[in-house]
Design a protein around this motif. Sequence first.
Motif, PDB file in Angstrom:
ATOM      1  N   SER A  74       0.803  -1.222   0.000  1.00 45.90           N
ATOM      2  CA  SER A  74       0.000   0.000   0.000  1.00 45.90           C
ATOM      3  C   SER A  74       0.836   1.272   0.000  1.00 45.90           C
ATOM      4  CB  SER A  74      -0.935   0.008   1.218  1.00 45.90           C
ATOM      5  OG  SER A  74      -1.772  -1.120   1.231  1.00 45.90           O
TER       6      SER A  74
ATOM      7  N   ALA B  72      -5.591   4.606  -0.590  1.00 43.96           N
ATOM      8  CA  ALA B  72      -4.771   3.552   0.022  1.00 43.96           C
ATOM      9  C   ALA B  72      -3.886   4.132   1.129  1.00 43.96           C
ATOM     10  CB  ALA B  72      -3.919   2.875  -1.041  1.00 43.96           C
TER      11      ALA B  72
ATOM     12  N   ARG C 248      -3.392  -5.673  -4.259  1.00 39.20           N
ATOM     13  CA  ARG C 248      -3.395  -4.235  -4.018  1.00 39.20           C
ATOM     14  C   ARG C 248      -2.928  -3.455  -5.234  1.00 39.20           C
ATOM     15  NH1 ARG C 248      -5.946  -1.576  -0.230  1.00 39.20           N
ATOM     16  NH2 ARG C 248      -5.082  -2.890   1.420  1.00 39.20           N
TER      17      ARG C 248
END
Length: 329
Positions: free
Chosen positions: A22, A79, A262
């Motif tokens: 992230s 994020a 992600r």
Amino acid sequence: MSDNTQTHSQTSFIDAVNLIASTTVLGVLYGITLALYSLSVRSLYLQLGGHWRQHKQTIFTLAHASLAMICATVVLTLASRVVQLAYVNHSDFPEGPYVYEAIYLNPQPVGYLGNIFSVMADFLTMGIQVWRLWVIWSAGPYAIAVSILPILVFLSFAATDVMPIVWMFYPDLVSAKTASAVFIANLSLQAVFTVSVTALIAARLMLVRRRHIRIMGTTESSKQYMNIVTMLVESYALESAWDFVLLVLFLVESQMTALFFRCDSSIKIISYLLVVYRVSTGRAWGKKTERQISSLRWNHAGRSTTTENVTRASQVLDTNALPVSHQMA
């Protein structure tokens, strides 16, 4: 005691992977995305030359790439906010920040907005591939037949892509088994779509190339077909490989799944912008590409070709050239 230690170690590893994905990995990918977008915008702007009304396709490509870039920026921003809430504000959550994010943040605006913009990025980058396929095949008689399967796959993928967002508002509608099955279907459809569209476009270009070689022989211009095929394969090989690895990791229940998941939308946007940049620099299939490549660029040795062969080649090219109203974006 050992089981608790092992569980804690696994939880810590997942938290670390999610944090790195992230922040560091997503940030690096965003930097690559921004660089490709900036280069593409510069090339597209130079093509306009101030004549905005005469370059509708270039303006459309610029707007489309800008929307994809907006999606990438929003995904990165959200994020980062999720990381702050999970790893800073609630780092003392018993099950760890990753579980806190899944339970408490995903149903919140910061969570589902990130998923919505990821889905938008999927639609933008995959929808344009359908358009490219249509542009390449639109001159032939099989354009509709060739496009049917990719469109059906895309619609199926869109359904599986939207379902998790709906489930955020109605969590009672889904079980863990159903969610897992939908996720597997989503990844499989992504891979099938990208590979099939790229293969169909490459097949069309190779067919046209073979026809031209049969008419005029192997020339320098015939190599441009291979350059276009190579460009498409190189641009989408990363996306296909990423989807395949993500699917395998999920099936084996690897803890690295979080990292690949992600960054999935970022990889799609990078693959898309690679094509946009090469298109903007003149290394792709445009609305007059087939006619231009097919033009008789005879060198001194080739000028001895008879008038009959030249006429025959011109007639074939005139009847098989792509319509000039399209351009690969």
